[in-house]
Design a protein around this motif. Structure first.
Motif, mmCIF file in Angstrom:
data_model
loop_
_atom_site.group_PDB
_atom_site.id
_atom_site.type_symbol
_atom_site.label_atom_id
_atom_site.label_comp_id
_atom_site.label_asym_id
_atom_site.label_seq_id
_atom_site.Cartn_x
_atom_site.Cartn_y
_atom_site.Cartn_z
ATOM 1 N N ALA A 58 45.276 -10.367 20.537
ATOM 2 C CA ALA A 58 44.382 -11.480 20.399
ATOM 3 C C ALA A 58 43.375 -11.718 21.446
ATOM 4 O O ALA A 58 43.538 -11.501 22.647
ATOM 5 C CB ALA A 58 45.819 -12.700 20.419
ATOM 6 N N THR A 385 49.389 -11.979 23.208
ATOM 7 C CA THR A 385 50.345 -12.081 22.184
ATOM 8 C C THR A 385 51.532 -11.304 22.919
ATOM 9 O O THR A 385 51.439 -10.639 23.813
ATOM 10 C CB THR A 385 50.011 -11.538 20.919
ATOM 11 N N VAL A 409 51.628 -16.279 20.157
ATOM 12 C CA VAL A 409 50.436 -16.376 20.541
ATOM 13 C C VAL A 409 49.723 -17.150 21.367
ATOM 14 O O VAL A 409 49.555 -18.390 21.185
ATOM 15 C CB VAL A 409 49.342 -15.956 19.239
#
Length: 428
Positions: A58, A385, A409
């Motif tokens: 992420a 994450t 996340v």
């Protein structure tokens, strides 16, 4: 017995009498204390875990106020990430996109991006972009994401066939859609056969040229090496211009996942290695001397190894985000949690020990793959994450694990107490 000897003996006796758990708690308390320069606000964009796949990689970019497609009073932040198959090793699927128009109060998505999903190869394999990092490119007024490709055969990586290619795509804020990816064309040469910009932090020069670190493996070498490319982007095509010198180390798997920034008159480059994290600096951002190990100011090893480190650059100070040993985290693979930020002594290229703060605490899952985005002059976000694989043989973390990790996340917001003058307020 001399007085000094008695004092040392007494102090050592006291330490032996203190339970180790209490000593670890004291260490963590130091890491969690408030900084005089910023405040940390930990938020969650999404969470949820089925025990089969998990979100990874992420990272986000910010579209400034006044840029095409943004008529809001604050930046639009666009995050990308992709699913990992937990029963394999680095088995990634299509990139997904999330977006916030209100500085993280609410998030839209995740939405799978068909343009950034797996493609079939003529030899029966599949290819997908991974390790993607969006970043605003001011000169072209474009959110440009760069990563590299990974190839699969029967849903597994075949080492001999896994040729890395640096790849890129752009984001359309009006359609909330990423373009199909394109490949960065490079000159002929053994250093360019399998070269990738996965999980790297780039630096955009004032004229719009991009300093893009890459790592690569020559066919004749056992180890991977690093260099920095200078590229040019016109809003459509990313073009190679030149490259700097090669940085090599002959241990572990070599150097990988480099990240670059500029602070003052110097460009700083941090590099991953299996045994230690390394750093070097240069004046032109292309040609670097031999890297040195990351240490604290006193010369003691930082304890970061075999994972990524990235920069947080403020007008008043340079910071590194990393994981390391010695944070009550021996139960984490490669000590990849908690996620820590420390201020850098730029002349020594060393971490100021007392500056360390925890950005994201550990909950049994590793946090080593992450990104950094300057949202505005008052906020920098670190996004990561929970990667739901642990030590084997049963290396898939259960849904009801004792730590409470659930593939969250995280968006760790660094709220600056003094404005970051390096961040442009608007696109006007």
């Amino acid at each position: 017995m001399p007085l000094k000897t008695v004092s040392i003996f007494f102090f050592s006796f006291i330490l032996l009498c203190v339970p180790q758990s209490k000593l670890s708690a004291q260490k963590n308390a130091v890491l969690k204390r408030e900084s005089p320069d910023f405040r940390i606000q930990l938020t969650t964009a999404t969470k949820g875990y089925d025990g089969k796949t998990c979100w990874v990689h992420a990272r986000a970019g910010a579209i400034p106020v006044g840029a095409p497609g943004n008529d809001l009073d604050n930046p639009i932040v666009v995050m990308t990430m992709q699913k990992l198959l937990l029963s394999g090793s680095d088995i990634f699927y299509a990139l997904n996109s999330m977006r916030t128009d209100d500085l993280g109060k609410t998030w839209q998505g995740p939405v799978e991006q068909n343009n950034l999903s797996r493609h079939n190869l003529p030899d029966g394999g599949e290819v997908v972009v991974s390790d993607f990092w969006p970043q605003w490119h001011a000169a072209s007024k474009t959110l440009l994401g760069i990563g590299h490709t990974v190839r699969y055969y029967n849903n597994r990586i075949v080492k001999e066939k896994n040729i890395r290619v640096s790849s890129y795509a752009t984001y359309d804020p009006d359609k909330n859609l990423w373009s199909a990816w394109k490949s960065l064309e490079l000159p002929d040469g053994p250093e360019f056969i399998s070269s990738g910009a996965g999980s790297v932090q780039r630096y955009d020069l004032p004229n719009g040229d991009i300093l893009l670190p890459v790592y690569y493996k020559r066919p004749e070498r056992k180890y991977s090496d690093v260099m920095v490319l200078r590229c040019r982007f016109d809003g459509e095509t990313l073009k190679y211009i030149e490259h700097g010198n090669e940085l090599s180390i002959d241990n572990g798997r070599g150097f990988a996942e480099p990240s670059i920034t500029k602070y003052g008159d110097w460009f700083y480059l941090t590099l991953r290695n299996d045994n230690a994290a390394y750093v070097t600096r240069s004046k032109d951002g292309l040609h670097f001397p031999e890297p040195q190990k990351w240490t604290f100011e006193d010369g003691k090893d930082l304890g970061s190894y075999n994972t990524q480190a990235h920069w947080v650059t403020h007008s008043d100070g340079l910071y590194l985000v990393y994981t390391r040993r010695g944070a009550n985290n021996d139960h984490i693979i490669r000590h990849r949690a908690p996620l820590i930020m420390g201020q850098v002594n730029p002349d020594k290229m060393a971490i100021i020990r007392d500056s360390e703060r925890i950005l994201v605490p550990e909950r049994g899952a590793r946090l080593g793959n992450f990104g950094v985005v300057d949202v505005n002059e008052n906020e920098t976000w670190v996004i990561v994450t929970e990667w739901m694989q642990r030590f084997g043989p049963d290396y898939i973390m259960p849904v009801d694990n004792k730590y409470g990790s659930d593939n969250s996340v995280y968006v760790s917001k660094i709220l600056w107490k003094r404005a970051n003058k390096l961040v442009k307020l608007t696109d006007h």
